[in-house]
Motif scaffolding. Structure first.
Motif, PDB file in Angstrom:
ATOM      1  N   GLU A   1       0.655  -1.451   0.041  1.00  0.00           N
ATOM      2  CA  GLU A   1      -0.104   0.260   0.041  1.00  0.00           C
ATOM      3  C   GLU A   1       0.754   1.138   0.017  1.00  0.00           C
ATOM      4  O   GLU A   1       0.527   2.439  -0.894  1.00  0.00           O
ATOM      5  CB  GLU A   1      -0.804  -0.036   1.257  1.00  0.00           C
ATOM      6  N   THR A   2       1.810   1.164   0.650  1.00  0.00           N
ATOM      7  CA  THR A   2       2.853   2.409   0.542  1.00  0.00           C
ATOM      8  C   THR A   2       3.322   2.817  -0.830  1.00  0.00           C
ATOM      9  O   THR A   2       3.439   3.875  -1.102  1.00  0.00           O
ATOM     10  CB  THR A   2       4.106   2.192   1.563  1.00  0.00           C
ATOM     11  N   ALA A   3       3.739   1.795  -1.451  1.00  0.00           N
ATOM     12  CA  ALA A   3       4.218   1.854  -2.913  1.00  0.00           C
ATOM     13  C   ALA A   3       3.159   2.373  -3.761  1.00  0.00           C
ATOM     14  O   ALA A   3       3.555   3.184  -4.568  1.00  0.00           O
ATOM     15  CB  ALA A   3       4.932   0.400  -3.334  1.00  0.00           C
ATOM     16  N   LEU A   4       1.945   1.906  -3.492  1.00  0.00           N
ATOM     17  CA  LEU A   4       0.950   2.258  -4.324  1.00  0.00           C
ATOM     18  C   LEU A   4       0.723   3.546  -4.054  1.00  0.00           C
ATOM     19  O   LEU A   4       0.384   4.287  -5.130  1.00  0.00           O
ATOM     20  CB  LEU A   4      -0.388   1.289  -3.898  1.00  0.00           C
ATOM     21  N   GLN A   5       0.535   4.035  -2.815  1.00  0.00           N
ATOM     22  CA  GLN A   5       0.284   5.369  -2.582  1.00  0.00           C
ATOM     23  C   GLN A   5       1.314   6.354  -3.304  1.00  0.00           C
ATOM     24  O   GLN A   5       1.208   7.345  -3.711  1.00  0.00           O
ATOM     25  CB  GLN A   5       0.335   5.835  -1.100  1.00  0.00           C
ATOM     26  N   VAL A   6       2.414   5.899  -3.230  1.00  0.00           N
ATOM     27  CA  VAL A   6       3.519   6.727  -3.945  1.00  0.00           C
ATOM     28  C   VAL A   6       3.350   6.964  -5.282  1.00  0.00           C
ATOM     29  O   VAL A   6       3.381   8.022  -5.849  1.00  0.00           O
ATOM     30  CB  VAL A   6       5.155   6.255  -3.620  1.00  0.00           C
TER      31      VAL A   6
ATOM     32  N   LEU B   1       0.372   6.872  -6.850  1.00  0.00           N
ATOM     33  CA  LEU B   1      -0.739   7.641  -7.023  1.00  0.00           C
ATOM     34  C   LEU B   1      -0.257   9.110  -6.795  1.00  0.00           C
ATOM     35  O   LEU B   1      -0.724  10.040  -7.550  1.00  0.00           O
ATOM     36  CB  LEU B   1      -1.931   7.263  -5.925  1.00  0.00           C
ATOM     37  N   ASP B   2       0.356   9.506  -5.961  1.00  0.00           N
ATOM     38  CA  ASP B   2       0.923  10.613  -5.495  1.00  0.00           C
ATOM     39  C   ASP B   2       1.869  11.198  -6.806  1.00  0.00           C
ATOM     40  O   ASP B   2       1.784  12.368  -7.189  1.00  0.00           O
ATOM     41  CB  ASP B   2       1.729  10.588  -4.277  1.00  0.00           C
ATOM     42  N   LYS B   3       2.584  10.191  -7.372  1.00  0.00           N
ATOM     43  CA  LYS B   3       3.576  10.725  -8.382  1.00  0.00           C
ATOM     44  C   LYS B   3       2.799  10.996  -9.556  1.00  0.00           C
ATOM     45  O   LYS B   3       2.827  12.075 -10.013  1.00  0.00           O
ATOM     46  CB  LYS B   3       4.486   9.713  -8.849  1.00  0.00           C
ATOM     47  N   GLU B   4       1.579  10.267  -9.922  1.00  0.00           N
ATOM     48  CA  GLU B   4       0.779  10.692 -10.951  1.00  0.00           C
ATOM     49  C   GLU B   4      -0.075  11.944 -10.707  1.00  0.00           C
ATOM     50  O   GLU B   4      -0.197  12.625 -11.808  1.00  0.00           O
ATOM     51  CB  GLU B   4      -0.388   9.504 -11.250  1.00  0.00           C
ATOM     52  N   ALA B   5      -0.507  12.182  -9.577  1.00  0.00           N
ATOM     53  CA  ALA B   5      -1.155  13.400  -9.163  1.00  0.00           C
ATOM     54  C   ALA B   5      -0.061  14.531  -9.496  1.00  0.00           C
ATOM     55  O   ALA B   5      -0.643  15.624  -9.932  1.00  0.00           O
ATOM     56  CB  ALA B   5      -1.478  13.340  -8.028  1.00  0.00           C
TER      57      ALA B   5
ATOM     58  N   CYS C   1      -1.695  19.397   0.064  1.00  0.00           N
ATOM     59  CA  CYS C   1      -2.656  20.550   0.871  1.00  0.00           C
ATOM     60  C   CYS C   1      -3.873  19.926   1.612  1.00  0.00           C
ATOM     61  O   CYS C   1      -4.133  18.738   1.441  1.00  0.00           O
ATOM     62  CB  CYS C   1      -3.130  21.779  -0.159  1.00  0.00           C
ATOM     63  N   ALA C   2      -4.393  20.654   2.285  1.00  0.00           N
ATOM     64  CA  ALA C   2      -5.367  20.196   3.084  1.00  0.00           C
ATOM     65  C   ALA C   2      -6.517  19.787   2.329  1.00  0.00           C
ATOM     66  O   ALA C   2      -7.272  18.724   2.957  1.00  0.00           O
ATOM     67  CB  ALA C   2      -5.985  21.589   4.293  1.00  0.00           C
ATOM     68  N   ASP C   3      -7.013  19.890   1.173  1.00  0.00           N
ATOM     69  CA  ASP C   3      -7.861  19.350   0.524  1.00  0.00           C
ATOM     70  C   ASP C   3      -7.495  18.078  -0.255  1.00  0.00           C
ATOM     71  O   ASP C   3      -8.277  17.478  -1.146  1.00  0.00           O
ATOM     72  CB  ASP C   3      -8.282  20.404  -0.753  1.00  0.00           C
ATOM     73  N   GLY C   4      -6.335  17.779  -0.220  1.00  0.00           N
ATOM     74  CA  GLY C   4      -5.748  16.365  -0.650  1.00  0.00           C
ATOM     75  C   GLY C   4      -5.094  16.615  -1.838  1.00  0.00           C
ATOM     76  O   GLY C   4      -4.482  15.868  -2.303  1.00  0.00           O
ATOM     77  N   LYS C   5      -5.152  17.790  -2.361  1.00  0.00           N
ATOM     78  CA  LYS C   5      -4.451  18.103  -3.834  1.00  0.00           C
ATOM     79  C   LYS C   5      -3.296  18.533  -3.665  1.00  0.00           C
ATOM     80  O   LYS C   5      -2.759  19.241  -2.631  1.00  0.00           O
ATOM     81  CB  LYS C   5      -5.372  19.097  -4.445  1.00  0.00           C
ATOM     82  N   TRP C   6      -2.259  17.939  -4.606  1.00  0.00           N
ATOM     83  CA  TRP C   6      -0.683  18.218  -4.750  1.00  0.00           C
ATOM     84  C   TRP C   6      -0.557  19.648  -5.266  1.00  0.00           C
ATOM     85  O   TRP C   6      -1.316  20.045  -6.158  1.00  0.00           O
ATOM     86  CB  TRP C   6       0.013  17.326  -5.474  1.00  0.00           C
ATOM     87  N   ARG C   7      -0.017  20.751  -4.860  1.00  0.00           N
ATOM     88  CA  ARG C   7       0.375  21.822  -5.100  1.00  0.00           C
ATOM     89  C   ARG C   7       1.846  22.453  -5.253  1.00  0.00           C
ATOM     90  O   ARG C   7       2.449  21.661  -4.740  1.00  0.00           O
ATOM     91  CB  ARG C   7      -0.302  23.006  -4.550  1.00  0.00           C
ATOM     92  N   PHE C   8       2.154  23.522  -6.136  1.00  0.00           N
ATOM     93  CA  PHE C   8       3.474  23.811  -5.716  1.00  0.00           C
ATOM     94  C   PHE C   8       3.658  24.368  -4.747  1.00  0.00           C
ATOM     95  O   PHE C   8       2.968  25.368  -4.289  1.00  0.00           O
ATOM     96  CB  PHE C   8       3.856  24.705  -7.238  1.00  0.00           C
TER      97      PHE C   8
END
Length: 175
Positions: free
Chosen positions: A5-10, A12-16, A124-131
């Motif tokens: 699950e950790t690798a899967l989350q990474v 997902l994060d990279k794709e976002a 961020c707090a809404d779960g979205k990745w931002r610069f």
């Protein structure tokens, strides 16, 4: 076979984060300032070589003032390396950037650059990745006279708005 699950989350994060970078190109090239603002975390900074260095809020205002003078802008993402560490990440994005700008003599000029974006990202707090921090290096620059036409940056008449109905392609903030 068990799913890590950790690798899967990474992944997902990279794709976002990759989507975030592509949305930056779309925001600039479609002159969508509302989308551009949504891509930066609060308190984010942006440094674009010798043309801008300051808050992301001020950068968005700087770009909005430039839009009327750029009938064409095309940002093409090449390589993108990302390291995710929990709620933060870093990345290096290679890109080719073309701009059609006013020339020194009143004619149009092609402004072409090979750039690298050195990025810090934050979830961020809404779960979205931002610069959180964006630093642009200009590895190569070319400016020359241009004669021809341009179609990108057409605002709402751009065909992608009609032909790509999912919200990802809509103008303005991300859904």
């Amino acid at each position: 076979m068990a799913i890590d699950e950790t690798a899967l989350q990474v992944l997902l994060d990279k794709e976002a984060i990759r989507e975030l970078v592509l949305l930056y190109s779309r925001a600039i090239d479609r002159q969508d300032i509302e989308l551009l603002r949504d891509l930066y975390a609060p308190e984010a900074t942006d440094t674009h070589g010798d043309s801008f260095d300051g808050s992301a809020e001020d950068y968005c205002a700087f770009i909005a003032r430039a839009f009327p003078h750029m009938p064409y802008s095309g940002h093409h993402v090449c390589n993108h390396l990302i390291a995710v560490e929990g709620e933060r990440a870093s990345g290096e994005v290679y890109a080719l950037a073309w701009h059609l700008i006013p020339g020194r003599d009143g004619d149009s000029e092609e402004d072409f650059m090979a750039v690298r974006y050195i990025d810090n990202y934050r979830r961020c707090a809404d779960g979205k990745w931002r610069f959180a921090k964006r630093v642009v290096t200009y590895d190569f620059k070319l400016r020359r006279a241009f004669s021809g036409g341009a179609t990108l940056g057409q605002g709402t008449v751009d065909p992608s708005y009609a032909l790509c109905p999912p919200s990802l392609f809509a103008r303005g903030k991300r859904a």
